[in-house]
Scaffold this motif. Structure first.
Motif, PDB file in Angstrom:
ATOM      1  N   GLU A 163      49.839  37.054  96.448  1.00 30.70           N
ATOM      2  CA  GLU A 163      49.947  37.823  95.207  1.00 30.70           C
ATOM      3  C   GLU A 163      48.804  38.826  95.081  1.00 30.70           C
ATOM      4  O   GLU A 163      49.002  39.959  94.616  1.00 30.70           O
ATOM      5  CB  GLU A 163      49.963  36.891  94.001  1.00 30.70           C
ATOM      6  N   ASN A 167      49.309  42.832  94.674  1.00 31.18           N
ATOM      7  CA  ASN A 167      48.693  43.601  93.594  1.00 31.18           C
ATOM      8  C   ASN A 167      47.840  44.733  94.127  1.00 31.18           C
ATOM      9  O   ASN A 167      47.777  45.821  93.528  1.00 31.18           O
ATOM     10  CB  ASN A 167      47.841  42.677  92.716  1.00 31.18           C
ATOM     11  N   GLN A 168      47.193  44.504  95.258  1.00 36.11           N
ATOM     12  CA  GLN A 168      46.389  45.561  95.881  1.00 36.11           C
ATOM     13  C   GLN A 168      47.273  46.700  96.374  1.00 36.11           C
ATOM     14  O   GLN A 168      46.917  47.876  96.262  1.00 36.11           O
ATOM     15  CB  GLN A 168      45.585  44.973  97.045  1.00 36.11           C
ATOM     16  N   PRO A 171      49.164  48.662  92.512  1.00 33.77           N
ATOM     17  CA  PRO A 171      48.399  48.467  91.267  1.00 33.77           C
ATOM     18  C   PRO A 171      49.066  49.058  90.027  1.00 33.77           C
ATOM     19  O   PRO A 171      48.763  48.636  88.911  1.00 33.77           O
ATOM     20  CB  PRO A 171      47.071  49.168  91.561  1.00 33.77           C
ATOM     21  N   THR A 178      58.114  42.316  89.982  1.00 37.21           N
ATOM     22  CA  THR A 178      57.116  41.256  89.983  1.00 37.21           C
ATOM     23  C   THR A 178      57.016  40.583  91.346  1.00 37.21           C
ATOM     24  O   THR A 178      57.966  40.565  92.138  1.00 37.21           O
ATOM     25  CB  THR A 178      57.454  40.179  88.936  1.00 37.21           C
ATOM     26  N   TYR A 179      55.853  40.020  91.591  1.00 40.34           N
ATOM     27  CA  TYR A 179      55.644  39.246  92.815  1.00 40.34           C
ATOM     28  C   TYR A 179      56.521  37.988  92.811  1.00 40.34           C
ATOM     29  O   TYR A 179      57.135  37.639  93.822  1.00 40.34           O
ATOM     30  CB  TYR A 179      54.176  38.868  92.930  1.00 40.34           C
TER      31      TYR A 179
END
Length: 362
Positions: A163, A167-168, A171, A178-179
């Motif tokens: 996750e 997100n990296q 961003p 969503t993950y």
């Protein structure tokens, strides 16, 4: 409901000590699941990969048409990650479909061979009680303890993107992407980012995410931005037409699913009625990701192979570009777009700690 933990491996026996059986040993999707004398054949061998499904012949025990109604039949069907394929085995020996809150049941309390199995309100009767063979330490599907997250080494279910890494990469993504939605979609195509060695798995994940990043502006856009194009995606010559409306089949999701026939094909493959409900691709994170994985794993587009095969067989990232948009970008048609995809891929592979390999362009 209480449940004990474990993996199913072998026969599931019930009324009159008979077995849960795939009719006639037929592995085709839609085959009836029934009660039958236990005979040790593959048609009676059930396993669970830890995702809440029960599988025979590599396909899933499924409630026909995703129904939650009393007496809905169960069948064997391609695994697609839908609630119709989720089962929990309780300490009381019920096999429960949580979406329907009903039990796997032998129709009409009939112990004869070939009696169909169905779902029915849980009543504690003998035709709803099942004994599950287990491999290794006894445990039950869908209830295994989840290990602690391994930091940036991947997700708890073995997905090579954690996750934090996701997100990296994204961003500023749209909240629909969503993950958890991505991870929920992975069960629809178990070979995705799960073929070959660790480097091959990471390359495929990076390649998929790089292409969807390019298609959606870094997962910023859930729908096609040019609204003037919307009415153009209805091919009225198709026998099923455009039941959701002339302008309902515009690009949505991570690979911008477009055209009524693609919504029909993707929906059929996933067991979701996208022809009549195309808006699910922009409102349901798991469905959105599943459509992207559907294209990636099953469609060659203008290329000669699926993007999944390109990465799993080391043909190189350039072949994924060709399969997604080769007619407009490859062979010198739009080198800037190709380079944009390559740059994203190399960057994502670096985040995952993988060498991107060769054959990057098309």
């Amino acid at each position: 409901m209480s449940a004990a933990g474990g993996t199913v491996s072998g026969q599931i026996t019930g009324l009159a000590d008979k077995c849960v059986d795939v009719a006639d040993g037929n592995s085709a999707s839609g085959t009836q699941v029934q009660l039958y004398d236990c005979n040790g054949t593959p048609a009676q061998q059930w396993t669970n990969p830890g995702d809440g499904t029960l599988r025979a012949f590599g396909k899933c025990l499924d409630v026909r048409h995703g129904s939650i109604a009393d007496a809905a039949d169960v069948q064997l069907y391609d695994c697609n990650g839908t609630p119709a394929q989720q089962w929990v085995i309780t300490e009381a020996k019920d096999i429960v479909n949580p979406a329907a809150d009903k039990c796997l049941d032998v129709r009409a309390y009939n112990s004869a061979n070939r009696t169909p199995l169905q779902i029915w309100p849980c009543q504690g009767a003998a035709n709803e009680k099942w004994n599950v063979s287990t491999g290794g330490t006894p445990s039950i599907p869908g209830t295994e303890p989840v290990p602690a997250p391994p930091g940036d080494g991947g997700s708890p279910d073995g997905f090579v993107v954690s996750e934090a890494q996701f997100n990296q990469m994204f961003p500023n993504r749209n909240s629909v992407y969503t993950y958890d939605g991505l991870r929920a979609a992975l069960g629809a195509y178990s070979a995705f980012a799960n073929s070959g060695n660790d480097t091959v798995k990471k390359r495929e994940a990076a390649a998929f995410l790089a292409n969807v990043s390019h298609e959606t502006g870094g997962l910023l856009h859930i729908v096609e931005q040019n609204t003037a194009n919307y009415p153009a995606y209805c091919d009225a010559s198709q026998p099923y037409g455009c039941p959701a409306g002339q302008a309902a089949y515009y690009g949505r999701g991570p690979i911008q699913l477009s055209w009524n026939y693609n919504y029909k094909a993707a929906g059929d493959a996933l067991g979701i009625d996208l022809l009549n409900n195309p808006g699910l691709v922009e409102s349901d994170s798991s469905v959105a990701w599943k459509t992207g994985l559907w294209y990636w794993n099953t469609q060659g587009g203008p290329g000669s192979m699926t993007p999944h095969d390109a990465m799993a067989n080391d043909a190189g990232f350039g072949q994924t570009i060709r399969s997604i948009n080769g007619a407009l970008e490859c062979d010198g048609k739009n080198p800037a777009q190709v380079q944009s995809r390559v740059d994203s891929y190399v960057g994502f592979a670096q985040i995952l700690g993988a060498d991107p390999g060769g054959n990057l362009t098309c």
